[in-house]
Motif scaffolding. Structure first.
Motif, PDB file in Angstrom:
ATOM      1  N   UNK A 198       0.828  -1.210   0.000  1.00  0.00           N
ATOM      2  CA  UNK A 198       0.000   0.000   0.000  1.00  0.00           C
ATOM      3  C   UNK A 198       0.857   1.252   0.000  1.00  0.00           C
ATOM      4  N   UNK A 199       1.944   1.201   0.746  1.00  0.00           N
ATOM      5  CA  UNK A 199       2.812   2.378   0.817  1.00  0.00           C
ATOM      6  C   UNK A 199       3.489   2.646  -0.527  1.00  0.00           C
ATOM      7  N   UNK A 200       3.857   1.546  -1.201  1.00  0.00           N
ATOM      8  CA  UNK A 200       4.482   1.683  -2.506  1.00  0.00           C
ATOM      9  C   UNK A 200       3.479   2.234  -3.520  1.00  0.00           C
ATOM     10  N   UNK A 201       2.254   1.704  -3.519  1.00  0.00           N
ATOM     11  CA  UNK A 201       1.228   2.179  -4.447  1.00  0.00           C
ATOM     12  C   UNK A 201       0.912   3.651  -4.208  1.00  0.00           C
ATOM     13  N   UNK A 202       1.019   4.098  -2.953  1.00  0.00           N
ATOM     14  CA  UNK A 202       0.696   5.489  -2.612  1.00  0.00           C
ATOM     15  C   UNK A 202       1.655   6.485  -3.243  1.00  0.00           C
ATOM     16  N   UNK A 203       2.809   5.998  -3.752  1.00  0.00           N
ATOM     17  CA  UNK A 203       3.750   6.898  -4.414  1.00  0.00           C
ATOM     18  C   UNK A 203       3.112   7.567  -5.634  1.00  0.00           C
ATOM     19  N   UNK A 204       2.083   6.928  -6.179  1.00  0.00           N
ATOM     20  CA  UNK A 204       1.426   7.471  -7.367  1.00  0.00           C
ATOM     21  C   UNK A 204       0.140   8.224  -7.032  1.00  0.00           C
ATOM     22  N   UNK A 205      -0.188   8.343  -5.765  1.00  0.00           N
ATOM     23  CA  UNK A 205      -1.410   9.070  -5.382  1.00  0.00           C
ATOM     24  C   UNK A 205      -1.459  10.495  -5.949  1.00  0.00           C
ATOM     25  N   UNK A 206      -0.332  11.211  -6.055  1.00  0.00           N
ATOM     26  CA  UNK A 206      -0.396  12.564  -6.635  1.00  0.00           C
ATOM     27  C   UNK A 206      -0.906  12.592  -8.078  1.00  0.00           C
ATOM     28  N   UNK A 207      -0.951  11.415  -8.717  1.00  0.00           N
ATOM     29  CA  UNK A 207      -1.410  11.362 -10.108  1.00  0.00           C
ATOM     30  C   UNK A 207      -2.889  10.991 -10.219  1.00  0.00           C
ATOM     31  N   UNK A 208      -3.558  10.821  -9.067  1.00  0.00           N
ATOM     32  CA  UNK A 208      -4.945  10.361  -9.102  1.00  0.00           C
ATOM     33  C   UNK A 208      -5.860  11.283  -9.906  1.00  0.00           C
ATOM     34  N   UNK A 209      -5.582  12.558  -9.871  1.00  0.00           N
ATOM     35  CA  UNK A 209      -6.430  13.498 -10.612  1.00  0.00           C
ATOM     36  C   UNK A 209      -5.976  13.667 -12.058  1.00  0.00           C
ATOM     37  N   UNK A 210      -4.966  12.912 -12.448  1.00  0.00           N
ATOM     38  CA  UNK A 210      -4.420  13.023 -13.807  1.00  0.00           C
ATOM     39  C   UNK A 210      -4.233  11.608 -14.390  1.00  0.00           C
ATOM     40  N   UNK A 211      -5.330  10.905 -14.652  1.00  0.00           N
ATOM     41  CA  UNK A 211      -5.214   9.514 -15.123  1.00  0.00           C
ATOM     42  C   UNK A 211      -4.400   9.375 -16.406  1.00  0.00           C
ATOM     43  N   UNK A 212      -4.396  10.413 -17.250  1.00  0.00           N
ATOM     44  CA  UNK A 212      -3.627  10.324 -18.488  1.00  0.00           C
ATOM     45  C   UNK A 212      -2.127  10.243 -18.206  1.00  0.00           C
ATOM     46  N   UNK A 213      -1.706  10.789 -17.053  1.00  0.00           N
ATOM     47  CA  UNK A 213      -0.294  10.683 -16.687  1.00  0.00           C
ATOM     48  C   UNK A 213       0.058   9.253 -16.276  1.00  0.00           C
ATOM     49  N   UNK A 214      -0.880   8.593 -15.608  1.00  0.00           N
ATOM     50  CA  UNK A 214      -0.655   7.180 -15.253  1.00  0.00           C
ATOM     51  C   UNK A 214      -0.577   6.336 -16.519  1.00  0.00           C
ATOM     52  N   UNK A 215      -1.464   6.600 -17.477  1.00  0.00           N
ATOM     53  CA  UNK A 215      -1.417   5.882 -18.751  1.00  0.00           C
ATOM     54  C   UNK A 215      -0.094   6.131 -19.470  1.00  0.00           C
ATOM     55  N   UNK A 216       0.387   7.351 -19.404  1.00  0.00           N
ATOM     56  CA  UNK A 216       1.663   7.691 -20.046  1.00  0.00           C
ATOM     57  C   UNK A 216       2.811   6.944 -19.377  1.00  0.00           C
ATOM     58  N   UNK A 217       2.820   6.949 -18.051  1.00  0.00           N
ATOM     59  CA  UNK A 217       3.861   6.233 -17.312  1.00  0.00           C
ATOM     60  C   UNK A 217       3.816   4.742 -17.642  1.00  0.00           C
ATOM     61  N   UNK A 218       2.616   4.178 -17.718  1.00  0.00           N
ATOM     62  CA  UNK A 218       2.483   2.748 -18.004  1.00  0.00           C
ATOM     63  C   UNK A 218       3.034   2.425 -19.401  1.00  0.00           C
ATOM     64  N   UNK A 219       2.688   3.248 -20.396  1.00  0.00           N
ATOM     65  CA  UNK A 219       3.186   3.019 -21.758  1.00  0.00           C
ATOM     66  C   UNK A 219       4.706   3.126 -21.793  1.00  0.00           C
ATOM     67  N   UNK A 220       5.258   4.094 -21.077  1.00  0.00           N
ATOM     68  CA  UNK A 220       6.705   4.302 -21.037  1.00  0.00           C
ATOM     69  C   UNK A 220       7.401   3.088 -20.406  1.00  0.00           C
ATOM     70  N   UNK A 221       6.841   2.590 -19.333  1.00  0.00           N
ATOM     71  CA  UNK A 221       7.415   1.423 -18.649  1.00  0.00           C
ATOM     72  C   UNK A 221       7.268   0.173 -19.521  1.00  0.00           C
ATOM     73  N   UNK A 222       6.059  -0.036 -20.085  1.00  0.00           N
ATOM     74  CA  UNK A 222       5.816  -1.214 -20.907  1.00  0.00           C
ATOM     75  C   UNK A 222       6.739  -1.269 -22.111  1.00  0.00           C
TER      76      UNK A 222
END
Length: 377
Positions: A300-324
């Motif tokens: 849970x603590x590790x997942x919380x590192x991305x909490x600042x992106x909760x209001x910006x789902x497109x940033x999470x998608x971008x990070x996922x594509x970059x990692x993938x």
């Protein structure tokens, strides 16, 4: 035609030998049979068939119910003895050909046409009865063998005694197995067809009947030897027309099949939770993800590192594509259908909001782990 019957009767023994010799020469199944089988059971069966043909010369083309019952019993026995239907039918036709040639040598021209009609009438009655009885007996055998094979797979997967079941199923248990778990990405109502297609693909790829426990959602296969698993998974997908996720683990002995099946199941659970693409996965492919999925406050603590992106789902998608895409900016931008400059801007935003810089290897690894933890949480 009593006179023709009397002239043909003494030739039955001679013609039986001719038929048996031709069967052994022309039919692969009979070619592999030992001499005592050909001289014994096969010769007796041919003699009986020629006896029916002989009777048509005296009684006409009709087979009475007793004859048909006897034919059905013969056919069932041939199926139980694993005689292929095509071999049995070819033997009947060779018998008819040999019999007809002998008739042509013996009968007067005026009698030959009538004898031919009676012979064809005999075949018209006999052949459907032979085929139907043989197929029904084969289906009964397959059904019973299928039950025993499924019981054998269950015993191997659960670590129960399997020796007697293997003997009953006529299966030689391999010294080692690849335990392959298969799951289809989408469900299908055509359960029986799916199972048949998967089984056929597995058997064709390995060249031998594969022990399986399958249903329309997938299942488990025990593969002996060293099959080319990526190719096999592709063939299953092509045969069924459905996307396949497969996981595998090696069992170094029959007694280790339960442990391997459990490992393949754990890998499958992780792969499906993460929404991974179709393909083949081993434990080594998801080691980090598996460890991250263990219960505890760290996930849970590790997942919380991305909490600042909760209001910006497109940033999470971008990070996922970059990692993938293994931090390949060009390919990640293509996947997202955005310009490379737009991708760079978004990644800078990820860094600004999370405080973790993707250009710093340690922080990039932390962001990747946080993304996985978020998917698993």
């Amino acid at each position: 035609m009593p006179d023709l019957h009397a002239r043909m009767a003494p030739r039955v023994r001679e013609l039986t030998a001719v038929v048996v010799a031709r069967c052994a020469a022309e039919i692969p199944f009979y070619r592999e049979q030992p001499r005592d089988i050909l001289d014994g059971e096969v010769s007796r069966s041919v003699t009986a068939v020629l006896g029916l043909m002989l009777r048509t010369l005296r009684e006409g083309d009709a087979l009475d119910p007793g004859d048909l019952t006897e034919l059905i019993a013969w056919s069932a026995r041939r199926a139980e003895e694993r005689v292929p239907l095509e071999a049995a039918l070819t033997a009947y036709l060779i018998s008819a050909e040999v019999w007809w040639r002998a008739l042509a040598e013996t009968a007067e021209h005026a009698r030959l046409a009538e004898a031919g009609v009676d012979l064809l009438g005999c075949l018209r009655s006999a052949m459907p009865a032979v085929a139907i009885a043989h197929l029904q007996s084969q289906e009964d055998i397959r059904s019973e063998e299928g039950k025993v094979r499924r019981a054998l797979v269950t015993a191997l997967l659960s670590g129960q005694p399997y020796e007697e079941l293997a003997e009953a199923a006529r299966v030689t248990v391999a010294p080692a197995y690849e335990v392959l778990e298969i799951r289809f990405v989408a469900a299908s109502p055509a359960a029986r067809r799916t199972v048949r297609l998967v089984q056929s693909a597995l058997d064709a790829h390995t060249g031998t009947p594969v022990l399986t426990a399958l249903d329309h959602t997938g299942g488990v296969a025990l593969l002996s030897g060293t099959p080319e698993l990526p190719v096999l998974v592709t063939r299953v997908a092509e045969a069924t027309g459905r996307s396949v996720i497969a996981t595998t683990a090696r069992a170094a002995g029959p007694g280790l099949v339960p442990e391997a099946a459990e490992e393949a199941g754990r890998v499958m659970a992780i792969v499906r939770r993460l929404g991974r693409s179709p393909g083949l996965y081993r434990f080594d492919d998801v080691l980090v993800e598996y460890q991250l999925a263990r219960p505890g406050a760290g996930l849970a603590r590790l997942a919380a590192k991305l909490d600042p992106l909760n209001d910006h789902p497109y940033l999470i998608d971008t990070l996922r594509a970059f990692v993938d895409r293994g931090h390949n900016r060009r390919r990640a931008a293509q996947d997202l259908h955005i310009h490379r400059n737009t991708l760079d801007y978004r990644l800078h935003r990820v860094t600004a909001l999370t405080g973790l810089d993707l250009t710093v290897p340690a922080e990039a690894r932390l962001l990747e782990a946080a993304l996985t933890a978020r998917d698993l949480a």
